[in-house]
Design an enzyme around this catalytic site. Structure first.
Site, PDB file in Angstrom:
ATOM      1  N   SER A   1       0.809  -1.222   0.000  1.00 41.52           N
ATOM      2  CA  SER A   1       0.000   0.000   0.000  1.00 41.52           C
ATOM      3  C   SER A   1       0.840   1.269   0.000  1.00 41.52           C
ATOM      4  CB  SER A   1      -0.956  -0.006   1.200  1.00 41.52           C
ATOM      5  OG  SER A   1      -0.253  -0.263   2.397  1.00 41.52           O
TER       6      SER A   1
ATOM      7  N   HIS B   1       1.744   5.000   4.083  1.00 39.04           N
ATOM      8  CA  HIS B   1       0.884   5.574   3.042  1.00 39.04           C
ATOM      9  C   HIS B   1       1.274   7.016   2.746  1.00 39.04           C
ATOM     10  CE1 HIS B   1      -2.547   2.565   4.189  1.00 39.04           C
ATOM     11  NE2 HIS B   1      -1.470   1.976   3.701  1.00 39.04           N
TER      12      HIS B   1
END
Length: 290
Positions: free
Chosen positions: A209, A266
């Site tokens: 991610s 992220h």
């Protein structure tokens, strides 16, 4: 089937790239020479589409390898095997992620998992003891800086990350090549892993991610500076991923049972991706202007 002339261009204009684009899209066409001009003929029912396509890609956009906008019913989406051969680096990263997910039993096999985590660890009773990062690097275990991207905890985790890497990775590989995609993937993994380690300390984390947000930021800023069809993301996709990031940062996603979210990874991935997109977009813009 009636045909019409959609383009009349001087002979000095190189139409070969656009003709190859039409061939790849399987658009019926014919080029003739009349009165010192080259004339492009296509079926009447798709003539406006072809004019619009030429306005966007007069040189044929030879770097574009993704499926292109459909013209009438004449274009066919590339098969899965064909897409794999066009995106070998994207496919390789996904294959490695699947293999690692299998051998680590989606994170349950700690004995195998410990070789790929950012920090080496050992299990003592009900606790996990982490070794200092410096010790691992001194032992030559440099792969730990990037291999957490291959670790996934659960089927939904690997499925969602794999889907988005397939979508974003192919775009970058088509536009900038497999070597650049691999370099960006490793860079985004490195930065996002360090960001997560810096903010969370010694913990178990993994997944693509952070890399995905890097790829998103790269495509986003690159497209703003040097528009091209490969990096054109639907506005809804960009908004959805940014909203998801904000929800994760708010703690709501963890609260409703999604587990711990690597928020720092992220954000770190997104920021470095925006930076590489800025550099790449400025370089491409300068190249187009020269």
């Amino acid at each position: 089937m009636s045909v019409v002339a959609v383009l009349r261009l001087p002979l000095a204009v190189d139409l070969s790239g656009f003709v190859k684009l039409l061939q790849r899209m399987q658009v019926p066409h014919r080029v003739s020479e009349e009165a010192g001009e080259q004339v492009l003929w296509v079926p009447n029912d798709i003539s406006e589409d072809v004019r619009s396509l030429y306005a966007r890609f007069p040189a044929g956009d030879p770097e574009q390898q993704l499926e292109l906008p459909a013209i009438g019913n004449t274009s066919r989406r590339p098969g899965f095997v064909q897409q794999l051969t066009r995106s070998p680096v994207t496919a390789l990263v996904l294959l490695l992620s699947l293999v690692v997910s299998a051998v680590t039993l989606l994170g349950d096999n700690l004995g195998t998992l410990r070789w790929l985590t950012f920090l080496e660890f050992r299990v003592v009773g009900d606790y996990i003891q982490f070794a200092p990062l410096a010790d691992s690097l001194a032992a030559g275990q440099w792969w730990r800086l990037v291999t957490p991207m291959l670790i996934h905890f659960g089927f939904l985790h690997i499925a969602m990350n794999g889907m988005w890497y397939w979508e974003l990775g192919r775009r970058i590989e088509a536009r900038q090549g497999g070597i650049n995609l691999l370099g960006l993937t490793l860079l985004f993994s490195l930065v996002s892993n360090f960001a997560q380690y810096f903010f969370s300390g010694p913990t178990l984390f993994g997944g693509l991610s952070g890399v995905l947000y890097g790829l998103l930021g790269h495509c986003w800023i690159y497209q703003l500076l040097a528009p091209n069809p490969a990096y054109h993301l639907p506005r809804g996709v960009l908004v959805m991923m940014l909203v998801w990031l904000l929800l994760c940062l708010s703690g709501l996603v963890s609260l409703i049972g999604f587990g711990e979210i690597a928020n720092a990874a992220h954000v770190g991935g997104l920021l470095v991706g925006c930076f590489t997109g800025l550099l790449g977009g400025l370089f491409a813009r300068r190249k187009m202007a020269s």
